[in-house]
Design a protein around this motif. Structure first.
Motif, PDB file in Angstrom:
ATOM      1  N   GLY A 156     -73.905  19.271 -61.913  1.00 42.28           N
ATOM      2  CA  GLY A 156     -73.452  20.064 -60.784  1.00 42.28           C
ATOM      3  C   GLY A 156     -73.068  21.442 -61.245  1.00 42.28           C
ATOM      4  N   ALA A 157     -73.124  22.397 -60.382  1.00 40.05           N
ATOM      5  CA  ALA A 157     -72.790  23.761 -60.748  1.00 40.05           C
ATOM      6  C   ALA A 157     -71.307  23.947 -60.727  1.00 40.05           C
ATOM      7  CB  ALA A 157     -73.438  24.723 -59.760  1.00 40.05           C
ATOM      8  N   ALA A 158     -70.802  24.793 -61.612  1.00 36.99           N
ATOM      9  CA  ALA A 158     -69.377  25.069 -61.661  1.00 36.99           C
ATOM     10  C   ALA A 158     -69.089  26.360 -60.927  1.00 36.99           C
ATOM     11  CB  ALA A 158     -68.914  25.158 -63.110  1.00 36.99           C
ATOM     12  N   GLY A 159     -68.325  26.247 -59.879  1.00 35.70           N
ATOM     13  CA  GLY A 159     -67.837  27.435 -59.202  1.00 35.70           C
ATOM     14  C   GLY A 159     -68.914  28.211 -58.479  1.00 35.70           C
ATOM     15  N   VAL A 161     -68.690  20.990 -56.472  1.00 37.38           N
ATOM     16  CA  VAL A 161     -67.898  19.767 -56.575  1.00 37.38           C
ATOM     17  C   VAL A 161     -66.471  20.154 -56.876  1.00 37.38           C
ATOM     18  CG1 VAL A 161     -67.648  17.556 -57.729  1.00 37.38           C
ATOM     19  CG2 VAL A 161     -69.907  18.575 -57.467  1.00 37.38           C
ATOM     20  N   SER A 162     -65.540  19.755 -56.082  1.00 33.94           N
ATOM     21  CA  SER A 162     -64.134  20.051 -56.330  1.00 33.94           C
ATOM     22  C   SER A 162     -63.547  18.997 -57.229  1.00 33.94           C
ATOM     23  CB  SER A 162     -63.357  20.103 -55.011  1.00 33.94           C
ATOM     24  OG  SER A 162     -63.457  18.865 -54.364  1.00 33.94           O
ATOM     25  N   ILE A 163     -62.483  19.340 -57.925  1.00 29.13           N
ATOM     26  CA  ILE A 163     -61.804  18.397 -58.813  1.00 29.13           C
ATOM     27  C   ILE A 163     -61.189  17.270 -57.988  1.00 29.13           C
ATOM     28  CG2 ILE A 163     -59.940  18.132 -60.461  1.00 29.13           C
ATOM     29  CD1 ILE A 163     -62.315  19.674 -61.503  1.00 29.13           C
ATOM     30  N   LEU A 164     -61.470  16.045 -58.356  1.00 28.17           N
ATOM     31  CA  LEU A 164     -60.938  14.897 -57.622  1.00 28.17           C
ATOM     32  C   LEU A 164     -59.510  14.632 -58.067  1.00 28.17           C
ATOM     33  CD1 LEU A 164     -64.025  12.557 -57.896  1.00 28.17           C
ATOM     34  CD2 LEU A 164     -63.405  14.053 -56.031  1.00 28.17           C
ATOM     35  N   HIS A 168     -67.308  13.371 -61.688  1.00 26.14           N
ATOM     36  CA  HIS A 168     -66.241  14.217 -62.235  1.00 26.14           C
ATOM     37  C   HIS A 168     -66.844  15.532 -62.725  1.00 26.14           C
ATOM     38  CE1 HIS A 168     -64.166  10.450 -62.103  1.00 26.14           C
ATOM     39  NE2 HIS A 168     -64.956   9.933 -63.017  1.00 26.14           N
ATOM     40  N   ASP A 169     -66.601  16.617 -62.016  1.00 26.83           N
ATOM     41  CA  ASP A 169     -67.187  17.896 -62.402  1.00 26.83           C
ATOM     42  C   ASP A 169     -66.341  18.543 -63.499  1.00 26.83           C
ATOM     43  OD1 ASP A 169     -68.420  20.333 -62.680  1.00 26.83           O
ATOM     44  OD2 ASP A 169     -68.703  20.636 -60.537  1.00 26.83           O
ATOM     45  N   ILE A 170     -66.642  18.154 -64.727  1.00 30.43           N
ATOM     46  CA  ILE A 170     -65.894  18.688 -65.857  1.00 30.43           C
ATOM     47  C   ILE A 170     -66.140  20.179 -66.042  1.00 30.43           C
ATOM     48  CG2 ILE A 170     -65.759  16.495 -67.096  1.00 30.43           C
ATOM     49  CD1 ILE A 170     -68.133  17.453 -68.816  1.00 30.43           C
ATOM     50  N   LYS A 182     -72.677   9.538 -68.286  1.00 29.63           N
ATOM     51  CA  LYS A 182     -72.296   9.730 -66.895  1.00 29.63           C
ATOM     52  C   LYS A 182     -71.276  10.843 -66.714  1.00 29.63           C
ATOM     53  CE  LYS A 182     -70.695   5.695 -66.185  1.00 29.63           C
ATOM     54  NZ  LYS A 182     -70.048   4.621 -65.395  1.00 29.63           N
ATOM     55  N   THR A 183     -70.563  11.173 -67.804  1.00 30.35           N
ATOM     56  CA  THR A 183     -69.586  12.258 -67.716  1.00 30.35           C
ATOM     57  C   THR A 183     -70.288  13.606 -67.761  1.00 30.35           C
ATOM     58  OG1 THR A 183     -67.918  10.872 -68.798  1.00 30.35           O
ATOM     59  CG2 THR A 183     -67.503  13.234 -68.737  1.00 30.35           C
ATOM     60  N   TYR A 184     -71.170  13.800 -68.739  1.00 28.19           N
ATOM     61  CA  TYR A 184     -71.846  15.087 -68.865  1.00 28.19           C
ATOM     62  C   TYR A 184     -72.852  15.344 -67.753  1.00 28.19           C
ATOM     63  CZ  TYR A 184     -69.864  15.974 -73.512  1.00 28.19           C
ATOM     64  OH  TYR A 184     -69.013  16.226 -74.563  1.00 28.19           O
ATOM     65  N   ASP A 185     -73.544  14.294 -67.263  1.00 27.14           N
ATOM     66  CA  ASP A 185     -74.525  14.538 -66.199  1.00 27.14           C
ATOM     67  C   ASP A 185     -73.904  14.502 -64.808  1.00 27.14           C
ATOM     68  OD1 ASP A 185     -74.388  11.849 -65.297  1.00 27.14           O
ATOM     69  OD2 ASP A 185     -76.225  11.263 -66.333  1.00 27.14           O
ATOM     70  N   LEU A 186     -72.599  14.258 -64.742  1.00 24.39           N
ATOM     71  CA  LEU A 186     -71.801  14.282 -63.508  1.00 24.39           C
ATOM     72  C   LEU A 186     -72.111  13.134 -62.562  1.00 24.39           C
ATOM     73  CD1 LEU A 186     -71.650  18.105 -62.618  1.00 24.39           C
ATOM     74  CD2 LEU A 186     -70.312  16.798 -64.275  1.00 24.39           C
TER      75      LEU A 186
END
Length: 343
Positions: A81-84, A11-14, A331-333, A323-327
């Motif tokens: 979601g996975a980061a990177g 997921v890319s940063i929006l 938003h892929d924090i 909804k923020t932590y589970d994406l």
């Protein structure tokens, strides 16, 4: 434990604001000190997205997603979601991982046991004298891995013993990890301490735990990240007010209050990239706790400002974290955090 769910996404940063609306049937959380409470009942909520640049951030709202529900200070989890994470060119689709040209696949992560198998409870005094905490290690971690420290809400405060530590699993990354909703490809060491006593964590408490963590684990000191919800976010802002970028590379605040830190430090806070999330109908911690510092930071010059982002969820009450932590809000924090390294 739930059965293993390995979910790999890129997921890319929006950076474009999305318009939308939503609602949250959840009520506010239980009270704490500093005008905060760290827990809420569940409900459904609508999401938002924000824009941010290298030297300035953006504010937006909109989109929609479903939130979870729970009692006693937390809300439900979801899939992350996975980061990177990217697969090598020509190997996309293997083991369900998303591929990207030039990236490397992680067969070890794909074949590893579910995340809950690597979640370890450390009661107070067993490894750290000041606090009990939960430990999660990624599969096949490198000698030096990124560290994420998560700070819970006031509803999960406790003495740090074995029984009380179970409360920390009510929300945020530890909940997702315990339910096998944390992708093995996500590279963080995740440590989740329990705050002892009432109110929110102090600046020194957060600082001392990060010091302990970096001395006790194989941590990449350039990639230490902090996140917290409600009272945990308030404690994180207190830490930032006192220590700025001495230890951390970036910070995600959810339903927190950074007005005091902004009033004391002003643009100096921009030395740490910050992404703040808040529901605009939050009855427990007013949305101004995120808007005031982030909108102020967006007016700061660069340097010191690195990146400031603000996401406001329309119609959402106190639980802006599920909804923020589970994406599920989009938003892929986690990928966002990994963009930043401490000099």
């Amino acid at each position: 434990m739930d059965t293993s769910r390995r979910i790999f996404t890129v997921v890319s940063i929006l950076t474009l604001a999305l318009a939308g609306c939503g609602s949250d049937d959840a009520g506010g959380g239980s009270g704490g000190s500093a005008g905060a409470a760290g827990s809420s009942s569940g409900g459904t909520s609508s999401g938002g997205t924000s824009s941010g640049g290298t030297s300035s951030g953006g504010t937006s709202s909109g989109g929609s997603s479903s939130g979870g529900a729970s009692s006693g200070g937390a809300s439900g989890g979801g899939s992350g979601g996975a980061a990177g994470m990217a697969g090598a060119a020509g190997m996309a689709g293997a083991a369900g991982a998303a591929g990207a040209a030039g990236g490397g696949g992680a067969a070890g992560a794909a074949n590893a046991a579910p995340s809950s198998d690597r979640l370890v409870k450390h009661p107070i005094g067993s490894k750290y004298s000041k606090q009990g905490y939960w430990e999660y290690l990624p599969p096949n971690p490198p000698a030096k891995a990124p560290l994420m420290v998560f700070l819970h809400g006031v509803g999960e405060n406790g003495p740090g013993n074995s029984a009380a530590l179970d409360d920390v699993l009510h929300a945020g990354p530890p909940k997702l990890i315990s339910k096998d909703q944390w992708p093995n490809s996500r590279p963080f060491i995740v440590l989740s301490p329990q705050h002892v006593g009432s109110g929110c964590p102090s600046a020194d408490e957060v600082h001392d735990f990060i010091t302990f963590a970096t001395q006790s684990y194989g941590v990449d000191l350039s990639r230490v990240y902090l996140t917290g919800l409600s009272c945990g976010a308030i404690g994180s802002w207190s830490y930032l007010n006192k220590y700025l970028d001495q230890q951390i590379a970036a910070f995600v605040s959810i339903a927190g209050d950074g007005k005091g830190a902004w009033n004391n430090r002003g643009c100096e806070l921009g030395k740490v990239p910050i992404w703040a999330f808040h529901g605009d109908q939050d009855p427990t911690v007013n949305v101004s706790g995120s808007k005031v510092p982030l909108e102020g930071l967006m007016q700061c010059p660069s340097p010191p400002l690195i990146e400031a982002k603000l996401t406001i969820y329309p119609g959402v009450k106190h639980d802006s974290w599920t909804k923020t932590y589970d994406l599920s809000a989009g938003h892929d924090i986690y990928a966002w955090l990994l963009k930043f390294k401490h000099p």
